[in-house]
Motif scaffolding. Structure first.
Motif, short mmCIF file in Angstrom:
data_model
loop_
_atom_site.label_atom_id
_atom_site.label_comp_id
_atom_site.label_asym_id
_atom_site.label_seq_id
_atom_site.Cartn_x
_atom_site.Cartn_y
_atom_site.Cartn_z
N ILE A 1 0.64 -0.86 -0.26
CA ILE A 1 0.26 0.11 0.45
C ILE A 1 0.90 0.89 0.43
CG2 ILE A 1 -1.40 1.75 1.83
CD1 ILE A 1 -3.08 -1.27 2.36
N ILE A 2 1.84 1.29 0.63
CA ILE A 2 2.76 2.37 0.50
C ILE A 2 3.48 2.68 -0.57
CG2 ILE A 2 5.09 3.41 1.75
CD1 ILE A 2 4.32 1.65 4.90
N GLN A 3 3.79 1.58 -0.62
CA GLN A 3 4.42 1.50 -2.43
C GLN A 3 3.76 2.28 -3.79
OE1 GLN A 3 6.62 -2.11 -2.42
NE2 GLN A 3 8.44 -1.38 -2.09
N THR A 4 2.39 1.61 -3.27
CA THR A 4 1.28 1.56 -4.05
C THR A 4 1.47 3.31 -4.66
OG1 THR A 4 0.31 -0.41 -4.19
CG2 THR A 4 -1.28 1.54 -5.52
N ALA A 5 1.04 3.96 -2.83
CA ALA A 5 0.44 5.83 -2.36
C ALA A 5 1.63 6.65 -3.44
CB ALA A 5 1.01 5.66 -1.01
N ILE A 6 2.74 5.29 -2.74
CA ILE A 6 4.33 6.54 -3.08
C ILE A 6 4.60 6.55 -4.96
CG2 ILE A 6 6.91 6.56 -3.96
CD1 ILE A 6 7.15 4.83 -0.79
N THR A 7 3.22 5.21 -5.90
CA THR A 7 3.46 5.68 -7.72
C THR A 7 2.26 6.49 -7.22
OG1 THR A 7 4.10 3.08 -7.04
CG2 THR A 7 2.64 4.31 -9.50
N LEU A 8 1.28 6.37 -6.81
CA LEU A 8 -0.08 7.86 -6.92
C LEU A 8 0.05 9.07 -7.05
CD1 LEU A 8 -2.74 5.72 -5.45
CD2 LEU A 8 -1.73 5.81 -7.89
N ILE B 1 11.29 -0.17 5.23
CA ILE B 1 10.81 -1.54 4.00
C ILE B 1 10.52 -1.32 3.20
CG2 ILE B 1 10.63 -4.30 3.72
CD1 ILE B 1 10.78 -4.07 6.82
N ALA B 2 9.00 -0.74 2.66
CA ALA B 2 8.95 -0.48 1.73
C ALA B 2 9.72 0.78 0.58
CB ALA B 2 7.72 0.58 1.93
N PHE B 3 10.42 1.81 1.24
CA PHE B 3 11.22 2.29 0.80
C PHE B 3 12.86 1.27 0.05
CE2 PHE B 3 9.18 5.99 2.11
CZ PHE B 3 9.04 7.07 0.97
N LEU B 4 13.26 0.69 1.16
CA LEU B 4 14.02 0.03 1.41
C LEU B 4 13.65 -1.00 -0.35
CD1 LEU B 4 16.90 -1.36 1.95
CD2 LEU B 4 15.69 -2.79 3.24
N GLN C 1 8.06 1.64 -12.05
CA GLN C 1 8.42 0.04 -11.52
C GLN C 1 8.16 -0.05 -9.63
OE1 GLN C 1 10.64 -1.13 -13.46
NE2 GLN C 1 10.65 -2.49 -11.46
N CYS C 2 7.45 1.54 -9.50
CA CYS C 2 7.25 1.73 -7.60
C CYS C 2 5.48 0.46 -8.69
CB CYS C 2 7.40 2.48 -7.57
SG CYS C 2 8.58 4.02 -7.24
N LEU C 3 4.63 1.36 -8.91
CA LEU C 3 3.82 -0.01 -8.96
C LEU C 3 3.96 -1.03 -9.17
CD1 LEU C 3 0.63 0.68 -10.10
CD2 LEU C 3 1.26 0.75 -12.24
N SER C 4 4.64 -1.59 -10.42
CA SER C 4 5.00 -3.26 -9.81
C SER C 4 5.45 -3.91 -8.71
CB SER C 4 5.81 -3.63 -11.42
OG SER C 4 7.17 -3.25 -10.80
N GLU C 5 6.01 -3.09 -7.82
CA GLU C 5 6.53 -3.33 -6.41
C GLU C 5 5.34 -3.40 -5.62
OE1 GLU C 5 9.61 -4.74 -6.25
OE2 GLU C 5 10.55 -4.49 -7.77
N GLY C 6 4.63 -2.47 -5.45
CA GLY C 6 3.38 -2.23 -4.40
C GLY C 6 2.46 -3.04 -4.90
N LEU C 7 2.28 -3.45 -6.29
CA LEU C 7 0.99 -4.28 -6.63
C LEU C 7 1.68 -5.23 -6.37
CD1 LEU C 7 -0.43 -3.16 -9.91
CD2 LEU C 7 -1.37 -2.87 -7.83
N ALA C 8 2.87 -6.50 -6.45
CA ALA C 8 3.27 -7.77 -6.53
C ALA C 8 3.10 -7.53 -4.29
CB ALA C 8 4.40 -7.27 -6.60
#
Length: 601
Positions: free
Chosen positions: A125-132, A279-282, A307-314
């Motif tokens: 969720i944090i990684q997807t928010a970074i993407t948005l 860990i999300a940023f890492l 790339q951020c989106l793929s990490e978040g959704l995975a």
């Protein structure tokens, strides 16, 4: 004549839209048998490494090994579908597992599995928010020294943590050892070394190193880790009771991960929120750095936000299929590239191969010694450190050396999750004073009509002076900028009529520096001195207009940057001598037209 109208294909339109979100789908539109053959070979090669690695990485923080296999299936498949990089392989990684070891130190052992799965959801969720918010490019502000230091610290932690499994210590940890507990290590005490465990660990390492030597010598591509673990399992099976007390992995169910909603404990989620953010940023940093490294070899253009989106959704998808957090794997991604993968579909093929392995060979994992996984992890920990990069940063500057040491030490003694944040903060603390400098030099017009930097024995004009500025104009540069203007006041005499500031190399103005210039110009006006600005860049010009400084200086006294080199400086010189009229110093030789001057700066 009838006109030809192109027939619009609705399916092609949907594929274009889908391809924007799913790069793997876009690649499928131009897929060929050649790509399928090369992707299949690469995917199977990566799977041979992914199976032992994923089991080993799960064991780092006490997860049953099947959860590592689940992560290698689901995260790899989902990540490959959304991945902008054609070669990056997602799944469990040593860095994320070490960070999870530290983060879950506060969680009771019986709650670690649901807590790890919940962490995958939070991190996704944090990684997807970074993407948005399109913050993917923030990774470029992290010094390479931070990455090198993090890798060294993570390697040290991994080696220290696996010593207990290599040496066979089985005694309980000291519950009062808060220092070690703080950064996730479990120190075992008492009891002798368990030599059968050591034997199996060393045998695993020997087999892996032997396969590696064969690969380098004859270029055969043996799956060294897989063969090492299979060899250790055969040794344990053949030895029977001759290796008493040897701990085995235990039965791994030959079933694929099923869909299940992650259990969200809000109280625990609050406690783990800071670790999840770190860990999300890492994970993003790890994935983006590797994707860019691979792209530099292939010439592929990358979108960091994709790339951020793929990490978040995975990670989000993985949390619904009993996976713990993961990221882009350095080892598997480089193997994927080296094996000749051409598209993201090699990752999907890899995930499918791991799934087949789980279904067919899962029960055989019961014979794998934990010491074998520890041996693989020890080798992995040693290989994590790029000694060439470490030497390079150590020799480069004191700044790089300090960043590497501080990040590595904070990883070991403070927190593996937050060591990158600590390294970044330290980078800024060390970098800002170096960047917050404004350099000023005085220019002169020589008797042979050249404009150059002033030398010690040059004549200084009493009526007209030129000063050249270089540097930044953000708030950190306020004091040195103000000191530079004060030095001008001390250097010019009472007869001064015109002061010209050449500002072509001043960048990024902010309110603080604009206010300093504002006050200085107003003081000069009260003294009857005309201030001319040459080489004014668009950002500085716009900022001065926004605050009304252009009106204080006078629009006719501001000469904007031009594509023609020194054009604005020549225009400012004409204006200066127009203001001076026939006035000259007693020994001034500059009596001829400005057009006949030249530059030596």
């Amino acid at each position: 004549m009838p006109q030809n109208h192109a027939v619009r294909d609705p399916a092609a339109g949907w594929l274009n839209v889908l391809g924007n979100w799913l790069p793997a789908v876009a690649e499928a539109r131009t897929y060929s048998w050649l790509k399928l053959r090369r992707d299949t070979f690469a995917g199977l090669t990566v799977a041979a490494v992914a199976v032992p690695q994923s089991m080993a990485y799960a064991s780092i923080f006490g997860m049953p090994v099947q959860y590592g296999l689940y992560t290698a299936i689901v995260m790899t498949a989902v990540g490959s579908l959304f991945n902008g990089s054609r070669h990056l392989i997602n799944g469990p990684t040593n860095a994320i597992s070490i960070a999870m070891l530290s983060a879950l130190a506060i969680v009771p052992e019986e709650q670690r599995i649901p807590a790890a799965i919940m962490m995958a959801l939070l991190i996704g969720i944090i990684q997807t928010a970074i993407t948005l918010f399109r913050l993917g490019d923030l990774s470029r502000f992290i010094s390479s020294g931070v990455i090198v230091g993090f890798t060294c610290g993570a390697s040290i932690l991994l080696l220290l943590d696996q010593l207990k499994n290599v040496l066979g210590f089985v005694y309980k940890a000291d519950p009062h050892d808060h220092f070690l507990k703080r950064f996730g290590l479990t120190m075992y005490y008492g009891g002798p070394i368990h030599w059968p465990t050591v034997t199996v660990s060393l045998a695993t390492v020997a087999i892996a190193l032997g396969c590696r030597w064969i690969n380098k010598r004859w270029k055969v591509g043996l799956p060294e880790f897989l063969l090492a673990i299979v060899g250790a399992a055969l040794i344990a099976w053949a030895s029977g009771d001759r290796l008493p007390g040897l701990s085995l992995v235990g039965k791994v169910p030959n079933a694929l991960p099923g869909f299940a909603l992650p259990t969200v404990d809000w109280s625990l989620a609050t406690q783990l929120a800071s670790s999840a953010t770190a860990i999300a940023f890492l994970g993003l940093l790890e994935a983006i750095a590797m994707a860019k490294s691979l792209a530099s070899k292939t010439g592929q253009k990358l979108d960091s936000n994709q790339q951020c989106l793929s990490e978040g959704l995975a990670n989000i998808a993985g949390s619904f299929f009993q996976c713990f957090p993961g990221s882009g794997s350095l080892t598997r991604s480089y193997i994927n590239h080296t094996a000749g993968a051409m598209t993201q579909w090699s990752g999907i093929i890899c995930a499918a191969a791991v799934a087949v392995t789980v279904l067919l060979l899962g029960p055989l994992a019961a014979f794998i010694p934990k010491a074998a996984l520890a041996g693989v992890l020890m080798l992995t920990g040693l290989r994590m450190v790029e000694f060439a990069a470490l030497r390079y940063h150590w020799r480069a500057t004191r700044f790089d050396r300090a960043i590497v040491v501080a990040t590595a030490m904070s990883a070991v003694f403070i927190s593996i999750e937050f060591c990158i944040l600590i390294g970044v903060i330290l980078s800024f603390l060390l970098y800002v004073p170096r960047a917050a400098q404004v350099l000023m030099s005085e220019l002169t017009i020589t008797p042979d009509r050249k404009i150059r930097e002033l030398e010690a024995d040059d004549h200084r004009c009493e009526l007209f002076r030129i000063f050249n500025f270089e540097g930044e104009l953000f708030f950190g540069c306020g004091p040195p900028f103000e000191e530079a203007l004060e030095r001008i006041d001390l250097q010019v005499g009472d007869r001064i009529v015109v002061i010209m500031l050449r500002m072509k190399r001043l960048r990024n103005p902010d309110a603080m520096c604009l206010e300093i210039l504002h006050r200085w110009v107003q003081a000069k006006r009260k003294s009857g001195v005309v201030v001319l600005l040459s080489g004014v860049r668009p950002d500085l010009d716009d900022a001065m207009k926004n605050v009304g400084l252009d009106k204080i200086i006078g629009p006719e006294h501001i000469f904007r940057e031009s594509q023609e080199i020194y054009f604005s400086t020549m225009a400012a010189l004409r204006k200066a001598y127009q203001i001076l009229g026939t006035s000259r110093c007693a020994n001034c030789s500059n009596q001829i037209a400005v057009e006949e001057w030249s530059y030596d700066i």
